[in-house]
Design a protein around this motif. Sequence first.
Motif, PDB file in Angstrom:
ATOM      1  N   PHE A  34       0.822  -1.211   0.000  1.00  0.00           N
ATOM      2  CA  PHE A  34       0.000   0.000   0.000  1.00  0.00           C
ATOM      3  C   PHE A  34       0.855   1.259   0.000  1.00  0.00           C
ATOM      4  CE2 PHE A  34      -2.977  -3.206   1.247  1.00  0.00           C
ATOM      5  CZ  PHE A  34      -4.110  -2.837   0.541  1.00  0.00           C
ATOM      6  N   ALA A  35       1.974   1.234   0.703  1.00  0.00           N
ATOM      7  CA  ALA A  35       2.882   2.385   0.689  1.00  0.00           C
ATOM      8  C   ALA A  35       3.422   2.621  -0.718  1.00  0.00           C
ATOM      9  CB  ALA A  35       4.028   2.159   1.680  1.00  0.00           C
ATOM     10  N   GLU A  36       3.771   1.528  -1.407  1.00  0.00           N
ATOM     11  CA  GLU A  36       4.269   1.675  -2.776  1.00  0.00           C
ATOM     12  C   GLU A  36       3.159   2.162  -3.709  1.00  0.00           C
ATOM     13  OE1 GLU A  36       6.958  -0.551  -6.153  1.00  0.00           O
ATOM     14  OE2 GLU A  36       6.347  -1.708  -4.386  1.00  0.00           O
ATOM     15  N   LEU A  37       1.952   1.654  -3.533  1.00  0.00           N
ATOM     16  CA  LEU A  37       0.825   2.124  -4.348  1.00  0.00           C
ATOM     17  C   LEU A  37       0.612   3.628  -4.166  1.00  0.00           C
ATOM     18  CD1 LEU A  37      -1.738  -0.763  -3.869  1.00  0.00           C
ATOM     19  CD2 LEU A  37      -0.743  -0.012  -6.034  1.00  0.00           C
ATOM     20  N   ARG A  38       0.741   4.101  -2.945  1.00  0.00           N
ATOM     21  CA  ARG A  38       0.567   5.542  -2.698  1.00  0.00           C
ATOM     22  C   ARG A  38       1.672   6.367  -3.363  1.00  0.00           C
ATOM     23  NH1 ARG A  38      -1.183   3.238   2.290  1.00  0.00           N
ATOM     24  NH2 ARG A  38      -3.438   3.555   2.484  1.00  0.00           N
ATOM     25  N   ARG A  39       2.863   5.783  -3.484  1.00  0.00           N
ATOM     26  CA  ARG A  39       3.961   6.480  -4.180  1.00  0.00           C
ATOM     27  C   ARG A  39       3.768   6.439  -5.694  1.00  0.00           C
ATOM     28  NH1 ARG A  39       7.040   3.638  -0.606  1.00  0.00           N
ATOM     29  NH2 ARG A  39       7.790   2.220  -2.194  1.00  0.00           N
ATOM     30  N   VAL A  40       3.437   5.266  -6.212  1.00  0.00           N
ATOM     31  CA  VAL A  40       3.336   5.053  -7.660  1.00  0.00           C
ATOM     32  C   VAL A  40       2.025   5.624  -8.218  1.00  0.00           C
ATOM     33  CG1 VAL A  40       3.208   3.263  -9.455  1.00  0.00           C
ATOM     34  CG2 VAL A  40       4.800   3.015  -7.550  1.00  0.00           C
ATOM     35  N   PRO A  71      -1.014   4.196  -9.333  1.00  0.00           N
ATOM     36  CA  PRO A  71      -1.558   3.698 -10.601  1.00  0.00           C
ATOM     37  C   PRO A  71      -2.996   4.180 -10.785  1.00  0.00           C
ATOM     38  CG  PRO A  71      -1.447   1.926  -8.994  1.00  0.00           C
ATOM     39  CD  PRO A  71      -0.769   3.121  -8.380  1.00  0.00           C
ATOM     40  N   HIS A  72      -3.304   4.548 -11.996  1.00  0.00           N
ATOM     41  CA  HIS A  72      -4.618   5.104 -12.306  1.00  0.00           C
ATOM     42  C   HIS A  72      -5.644   3.987 -12.494  1.00  0.00           C
ATOM     43  CE1 HIS A  72      -7.815   7.429 -13.797  1.00  0.00           C
ATOM     44  NE2 HIS A  72      -7.505   7.464 -15.063  1.00  0.00           N
ATOM     45  N   GLY A  73      -6.848   4.207 -12.009  1.00  0.00           N
ATOM     46  CA  GLY A  73      -7.959   3.315 -12.313  1.00  0.00           C
ATOM     47  C   GLY A  73      -8.016   2.039 -11.514  1.00  0.00           C
ATOM     48  N   VAL A  74      -7.311   1.978 -10.378  1.00  0.00           N
ATOM     49  CA  VAL A  74      -7.365   0.770  -9.556  1.00  0.00           C
ATOM     50  C   VAL A  74      -7.745   1.132  -8.119  1.00  0.00           C
ATOM     51  CG1 VAL A  74      -5.695  -0.479 -10.966  1.00  0.00           C
ATOM     52  CG2 VAL A  74      -4.913   0.750  -8.945  1.00  0.00           C
ATOM     53  N   ALA A  75      -8.331   0.170  -7.434  1.00  0.00           N
ATOM     54  CA  ALA A  75      -8.624   0.278  -6.009  1.00  0.00           C
ATOM     55  C   ALA A  75      -8.168  -1.025  -5.366  1.00  0.00           C
ATOM     56  CB  ALA A  75     -10.116   0.497  -5.786  1.00  0.00           C
ATOM     57  N   TYR A  76      -7.624  -0.916  -4.171  1.00  0.00           N
ATOM     58  CA  TYR A  76      -7.100  -2.096  -3.476  1.00  0.00           C
ATOM     59  C   TYR A  76      -7.330  -1.895  -1.993  1.00  0.00           C
ATOM     60  CZ  TYR A  76      -3.682  -5.859  -2.517  1.00  0.00           C
ATOM     61  OH  TYR A  76      -3.058  -7.013  -2.108  1.00  0.00           O
ATOM     62  N   ALA A  77      -7.805  -2.921  -1.322  1.00  0.00           N
ATOM     63  CA  ALA A  77      -8.074  -2.833   0.112  1.00  0.00           C
ATOM     64  C   ALA A  77      -7.651  -4.117   0.792  1.00  0.00           C
ATOM     65  CB  ALA A  77      -9.559  -2.584   0.351  1.00  0.00           C
ATOM     66  N   LEU A  78      -7.246  -3.982   2.036  1.00  0.00           N
ATOM     67  CA  LEU A  78      -6.886  -5.124   2.875  1.00  0.00           C
ATOM     68  C   LEU A  78      -7.759  -5.091   4.116  1.00  0.00           C
ATOM     69  CD1 LEU A  78      -4.986  -7.494   3.699  1.00  0.00           C
ATOM     70  CD2 LEU A  78      -3.521  -5.764   4.759  1.00  0.00           C
ATOM     71  N   PHE A  79      -8.341  -6.236   4.439  1.00  0.00           N
ATOM     72  CA  PHE A  79      -9.157  -6.382   5.637  1.00  0.00           C
ATOM     73  C   PHE A  79      -8.540  -7.482   6.491  1.00  0.00           C
ATOM     74  CE2 PHE A  79     -11.738  -5.045   2.099  1.00  0.00           C
ATOM     75  CZ  PHE A  79     -12.479  -3.997   2.609  1.00  0.00           C
ATOM     76  N   VAL A 133      -9.660  -4.041  -7.443  1.00  0.00           N
ATOM     77  CA  VAL A 133     -10.522  -3.720  -8.577  1.00  0.00           C
ATOM     78  C   VAL A 133      -9.709  -2.892  -9.565  1.00  0.00           C
ATOM     79  CG1 VAL A 133     -12.644  -2.608  -9.358  1.00  0.00           C
ATOM     80  CG2 VAL A 133     -12.566  -3.668  -7.086  1.00  0.00           C
ATOM     81  N   ASN A 134      -9.697  -3.327 -10.809  1.00  0.00           N
ATOM     82  CA  ASN A 134      -9.114  -2.546 -11.890  1.00  0.00           C
ATOM     83  C   ASN A 134     -10.288  -2.046 -12.726  1.00  0.00           C
ATOM     84  OD1 ASN A 134      -7.962  -1.574 -14.256  1.00  0.00           O
ATOM     85  ND2 ASN A 134      -6.258  -3.008 -14.155  1.00  0.00           N
ATOM     86  N   PHE A 135     -10.520  -0.743 -12.689  1.00  0.00           N
ATOM     87  CA  PHE A 135     -11.678  -0.152 -13.360  1.00  0.00           C
ATOM     88  C   PHE A 135     -11.476   0.015 -14.859  1.00  0.00           C
ATOM     89  CE2 PHE A 135     -11.968   1.375  -8.976  1.00  0.00           C
ATOM     90  CZ  PHE A 135     -13.231   0.922  -8.663  1.00  0.00           C
ATOM     91  N   GLU A 136     -10.248  -0.197 -15.354  1.00  0.00           N
ATOM     92  CA  GLU A 136      -9.953   0.082 -16.758  1.00  0.00           C
ATOM     93  C   GLU A 136      -9.553  -1.134 -17.580  1.00  0.00           C
ATOM     94  OE1 GLU A 136      -7.024   3.167 -16.613  1.00  0.00           O
ATOM     95  OE2 GLU A 136      -8.472   4.636 -15.877  1.00  0.00           O
ATOM     96  N   GLU A 150     -13.066   5.723  -5.568  1.00  0.00           N
ATOM     97  CA  GLU A 150     -12.625   6.947  -6.234  1.00  0.00           C
ATOM     98  C   GLU A 150     -12.206   6.703  -7.676  1.00  0.00           C
ATOM     99  OE1 GLU A 150     -11.034   8.782  -2.060  1.00  0.00           O
ATOM    100  OE2 GLU A 150      -9.605   8.159  -3.571  1.00  0.00           O
ATOM    101  N   GLY A 151     -11.600   5.554  -7.961  1.00  0.00           N
ATOM    102  CA  GLY A 151     -11.162   5.254  -9.313  1.00  0.00           C
ATOM    103  C   GLY A 151     -12.309   5.080 -10.292  1.00  0.00           C
ATOM    104  N   ALA A 152     -13.517   4.848  -9.790  1.00  0.00           N
ATOM    105  CA  ALA A 152     -14.657   4.633 -10.661  1.00  0.00           C
ATOM    106  C   ALA A 152     -15.417   5.912 -10.961  1.00  0.00           C
ATOM    107  CB  ALA A 152     -15.614   3.623 -10.016  1.00  0.00           C
ATOM    108  N   GLU A 153     -15.109   6.983 -10.269  1.00  0.00           N
ATOM    109  CA  GLU A 153     -15.888   8.205 -10.424  1.00  0.00           C
ATOM    110  C   GLU A 153     -15.985   8.667 -11.873  1.00  0.00           C
ATOM    111  OE1 GLU A 153     -16.916   7.955  -6.606  1.00  0.00           O
ATOM    112  OE2 GLU A 153     -17.699   9.383  -8.049  1.00  0.00           O
ATOM    113  N   ALA A 154     -14.886   8.557 -12.618  1.00  0.00           N
ATOM    114  CA  ALA A 154     -14.889   9.031 -13.995  1.00  0.00           C
ATOM    115  C   ALA A 154     -15.662   8.097 -14.918  1.00  0.00           C
ATOM    116  CB  ALA A 154     -13.450   9.182 -14.501  1.00  0.00           C
ATOM    117  N   ARG A 155     -15.864   6.852 -14.529  1.00  0.00           N
ATOM    118  CA  ARG A 155     -16.523   5.876 -15.393  1.00  0.00           C
ATOM    119  C   ARG A 155     -18.036   5.845 -15.187  1.00  0.00           C
ATOM    120  NH1 ARG A 155     -13.411   2.816 -18.293  1.00  0.00           N
ATOM    121  NH2 ARG A 155     -15.059   1.315 -18.567  1.00  0.00           N
ATOM    122  N   VAL A 156     -18.522   6.309 -14.059  1.00  0.00           N
ATOM    123  CA  VAL A 156     -19.952   6.207 -13.753  1.00  0.00           C
ATOM    124  C   VAL A 156     -20.730   7.252 -14.498  1.00  0.00           C
ATOM    125  CG1 VAL A 156     -21.635   6.354 -11.902  1.00  0.00           C
ATOM    126  CG2 VAL A 156     -19.501   5.177 -11.535  1.00  0.00           C
TER     127      VAL A 156
END
Length: 107
Positions: free
Chosen positions: A27-33, A35-43, A54-57, A101-107
């Motif tokens: 997650f730290a690397e994702l915040r640095r990099v 990537p557009h159009g993806v969402a990732y969560a850990l529970f 989720v890859n929205f693209e 948030e990554g889906a906002e542009a697609r809806v």
Amino acid sequence: MQRVTLVRYAAKPERADENEALSRKVFAELRRVRPHGVAYALFRSGDEFVHLFVNFEDDSSDAVTELPSFKAFSAASGERMVEPPQPLRIATDLVESYGFEGAEARV
């Protein structure tokens, strides 16, 4: 076509905190990099973990799985887990969403 991946597994009790720490590096690397159009969560619930990606693209998980931190997380994952995870991967079309948030542009 979008990609939805759900991975659920149990870590060995003595390795659960290590598993979480390695996951947090992804997650730290994702915040640095960023990537557009993806969402990732850990529970986490005790020693049980659920990853939701989720890859929205695109129907691909490369935005996460190709990260060096994810490769480090995956390298010895079998030693940390009670049994191998059973990922559920679905190629699908997004119909509606809330809170991604990554889906906002697609809806």
